[in-house]
Motif scaffolding. Structure first.
Motif, PDB file in Angstrom:
ATOM      1  N   ALA A 158      -7.833   2.656 -10.748  1.00 44.11           N
ATOM      2  CA  ALA A 158      -6.795   2.050 -11.561  1.00 44.11           C
ATOM      3  C   ALA A 158      -5.284   2.932 -11.422  1.00 44.11           C
ATOM      4  N   PHE A 159      -5.440   3.970 -10.841  1.00 39.45           N
ATOM      5  CA  PHE A 159      -4.182   4.734 -10.342  1.00 39.45           C
ATOM      6  C   PHE A 159      -3.671   4.418  -9.054  1.00 39.45           C
ATOM      7  N   PRO A 160      -4.471   4.202  -8.056  1.00 41.98           N
ATOM      8  CA  PRO A 160      -3.875   3.969  -6.803  1.00 41.98           C
ATOM      9  C   PRO A 160      -3.475   2.530  -6.684  1.00 41.98           C
ATOM     10  N   MET A 169       5.776  -3.706  -2.582  1.00 42.46           N
ATOM     11  CA  MET A 169       6.914  -4.542  -3.134  1.00 42.46           C
ATOM     12  C   MET A 169       8.306  -4.050  -3.046  1.00 42.46           C
ATOM     13  N   LEU A 170       8.404  -2.735  -3.417  1.00 46.54           N
ATOM     14  CA  LEU A 170       9.720  -2.207  -3.167  1.00 46.54           C
ATOM     15  C   LEU A 170      10.027  -2.148  -1.668  1.00 46.54           C
ATOM     16  N   GLY A 171       9.493  -1.795  -0.742  1.00 47.82           N
ATOM     17  CA  GLY A 171       9.674  -1.709   0.618  1.00 47.82           C
ATOM     18  C   GLY A 171       9.444  -0.326   0.977  1.00 47.82           C
ATOM     19  N   VAL A 172       8.803   0.543   0.272  1.00 48.25           N
ATOM     20  CA  VAL A 172       8.458   1.921   0.856  1.00 48.25           C
ATOM     21  C   VAL A 172       7.355   1.648   1.863  1.00 48.25           C
ATOM     22  N   PRO A 173       7.861   2.252   3.202  1.00 49.15           N
ATOM     23  CA  PRO A 173       7.072   2.301   4.364  1.00 49.15           C
ATOM     24  C   PRO A 173       5.576   2.853   3.986  1.00 49.15           C
ATOM     25  N   ARG A 174       4.639   2.500   4.815  1.00 48.01           N
ATOM     26  CA  ARG A 174       3.194   2.736   4.400  1.00 48.01           C
ATOM     27  C   ARG A 174       2.990   4.279   4.634  1.00 48.01           C
ATOM     28  N   GLU A 175       3.570   4.584   5.690  1.00 48.33           N
ATOM     29  CA  GLU A 175       3.497   6.370   6.005  1.00 48.33           C
ATOM     30  C   GLU A 175       4.223   7.157   4.779  1.00 48.33           C
ATOM     31  N   ASP A 176       4.806   6.510   3.790  1.00 49.78           N
ATOM     32  CA  ASP A 176       5.665   7.555   2.776  1.00 49.78           C
ATOM     33  C   ASP A 176       4.918   7.397   1.642  1.00 49.78           C
ATOM     34  N   GLN A 177       3.926   6.082   1.413  1.00 49.38           N
ATOM     35  CA  GLN A 177       3.442   5.844   0.229  1.00 49.38           C
ATOM     36  C   GLN A 177       2.567   6.898  -0.561  1.00 49.38           C
ATOM     37  N   ASP A 178       1.941   7.804   0.282  1.00 43.96           N
ATOM     38  CA  ASP A 178       1.133   8.797  -0.304  1.00 43.96           C
ATOM     39  C   ASP A 178       2.114  10.060  -1.020  1.00 43.96           C
ATOM     40  N   ASP A 179       3.192  10.496  -0.461  1.00 41.70           N
ATOM     41  CA  ASP A 179       4.144  11.110  -1.234  1.00 41.70           C
ATOM     42  C   ASP A 179       4.281  10.296  -2.530  1.00 41.70           C
ATOM     43  N   PHE A 180       4.801   9.048  -2.608  1.00 39.89           N
ATOM     44  CA  PHE A 180       4.964   8.547  -4.072  1.00 39.89           C
ATOM     45  C   PHE A 180       3.881   8.491  -4.884  1.00 39.89           C
ATOM     46  N   ARG A 181       2.630   8.527  -4.325  1.00 43.64           N
ATOM     47  CA  ARG A 181       1.444   8.800  -5.046  1.00 43.64           C
ATOM     48  C   ARG A 181       1.331  10.045  -5.598  1.00 43.64           C
ATOM     49  N   ASP A 182       1.539  11.147  -4.901  1.00 40.39           N
ATOM     50  CA  ASP A 182       1.793  12.581  -5.471  1.00 40.39           C
ATOM     51  C   ASP A 182       2.667  12.656  -6.542  1.00 40.39           C
TER      52      ASP A 182
END
Length: 430
Positions: A158-160, A169-182
């Motif tokens: 449910a979270f990830p 959708m926003l266009g955050v590069p895949r390599e940066d998405q784990d930072d957003f998850r944190d």
């Protein structure tokens, strides 16, 4: 605007003391307390855990009036309390991070202008085109835990799912998405507790978004390509006629991320929990999905939004002039919180409101608000909720709750309603 008619409420004094609010017991099941308030004190002044005093609006008719009343401002500047209290009425850290100019904090005409610009970049067609990606994410996440026969559906599914979806959708590069998850995880974990962790995450997110917007603006092609990301769409909207500043673009990207992931985390978590604790309704939905019919899924998600929705209280409003709601006089500067969870179980509006009925048709719930502040991301949240629940029930048909419901903990907090964990078991799948 005239005030709506209201049914008289008995004197709270005659009904005995009001139930305790905002305790851990209340968080586990707030609905009995809300039923008492609807009956005896439908517009109730209380002191919140932050120390701020506010009015709680609990009846459906009053809630709809309040949500659409232009005398109730979204701008915290209208709060009558001293300046130090204003930091207690929004997202922690958003003021210091210069992220205040988003749709949850402004009124017309600025709200009208910004919403029109964002709507250009957040169209129903864009959401529909995103459906295959949401399905891919749901399947990929289930693939990770399906062989084990057990999972925590909040942290592993449910979270990830919505955080990766909104990042895409926003266009955050895949390599940066784990930072957003944190950063997003820090926001959820600290709700109801120390606000410093949330503020630090907001500051980091603000810095990243400012840099990303700058880089995308520098590289923006003259014409939009197929599947252009949302941040590029926001930048492009600002460059054609009406102006969207870089601060406004950052604030809009931030609130789309913040509001766009946590509501869906709770929709999936609360919805799955409701289905697991209502086996008859869950079986009906599984049979419908097996027959290739998505009609019950669509009405079912609306019912889950009404029955135990992801947003318990609508975000803050402040009276700009004297007004009356439900027979109660509200002074200028007073904060007003519309309790969506209470309004959506009002027996004056919904038949058998405490019963989960996935086939319910007359269901104009307030789960995504009402009026000009109706949730812009509702179509995406519905898509994610429908996809997540259908995929879970189809791929893990014997999904079972792996804990006593009384042992589950709900996150403390004011606006959102969601589980901390949702342990489940199922037959291991390859």
């Amino acid at each position: 605007m005239t005030d709506q008619p209201h049914r008289p409420a008995p004197s709270p004094a005659q009904a005995g003391p009001a139930p305790a609010l905002f305790t851990w017991e209340f968080a586990a099941d707030p609905y009995p307390a809300y039923a008492w308030l609807r009956e005896h004190a439908p517009v109730h002044r209380t002191t919140l855990p932050s120390g701020v005093e506010a009015w709680l609006v609990t009846r459906y008719a009053d809630a709809r009036q309040a949500l659409a009343d232009n005398r109730l401002s979204k701008n915290p500047a209208h709060h009558a309390e001293p300046a130090h209290a204003k930091g207690k009425t929004g997202i922690p850290g958003e003021r210091k991070a210069e992220l205040m100019t988003h749709l949850l904090n402004i009124d017309p005409p600025d709200h009208t202008r910004l919403r029109r610009l964002v709507s250009k970049a957040f169209t129903p067609r864009r959401v529909a085109e995103f459906a295959p990606r949401v399905q891919e994410l749901a399947d990929r996440l289930i693939d990770r835990f399906a062989p084990g026969g057990e999972a925590d559906l909040i942290h592993e599914f449910a979270f990830p799912l919505p955080i990766y979806a909104i990042c895409d959708m926003l266009g955050v590069p895949r390599e940066d998405q784990d930072d957003f998850r944190d950063w997003a995880g820090m926001m959820i974990r600290h709700q109801g507790g120390p606000r410093g962790g949330v503020a630090r995450s907001v500051k980091k997110m603000r810095g990243y978004l400012a840099d990303l917007i700058h880089r995308k603006r520098e590289a923006l092609p003259p014409e939009p390509g197929p599947g252009e990301d949302l941040i590029s769409g926001l930048i492009r909207a600002s460059d054609h006629g009406e102006h969207l500043t870089e601060n406004e673009a950052a604030a809009m990207a931030f609130i789309l991320l913040f509001a766009g992931f946590e509501t869906t985390v709770n929709l999936i978590g609360n919805g799955t929990y409701a289905l697991l604790t209502h086996p008859g309704q869950r079986a009906r939905l599984q049979q419908s999905l097996a027959a290739g019919d998505r009609g019950l899924l669509e009405t079912g998600v609306e019912e889950l939004l009404r029955y135990d929705g992801p947003v318990e209280l609508a975000t803050w409003r402040f009276a700009t002039e004297p007004l009356t709601i439900g027979g109660q006089h509200i002074a200028p500067g007073d904060p007003v919180l519309v309790v969506l969870a209470a309004a959506d179980r009002d027996p004056e509006r919904f038949a058998d409101p405490d019963t989960l009925d996935l086939a319910r048709r007359d269901n104009q719930h307030l789960g995504y608000g009402h009026g000009i502040h109706y949730c812009l991301g509702a179509p995406l949240a519905r898509l994610e909720g429908q996809t997540a629940l259908a995929t879970l029930l189809t791929r893990l048909p014997d999904l079972r709750l792996a804990a006593d419901p009384a042992d589950l903990r709900w996150r403390g907090g004011l606006i959102m309603r969601g589980l901390r964990t949702l342990p489940v078991t199922f037959t291991p799948a390859p």
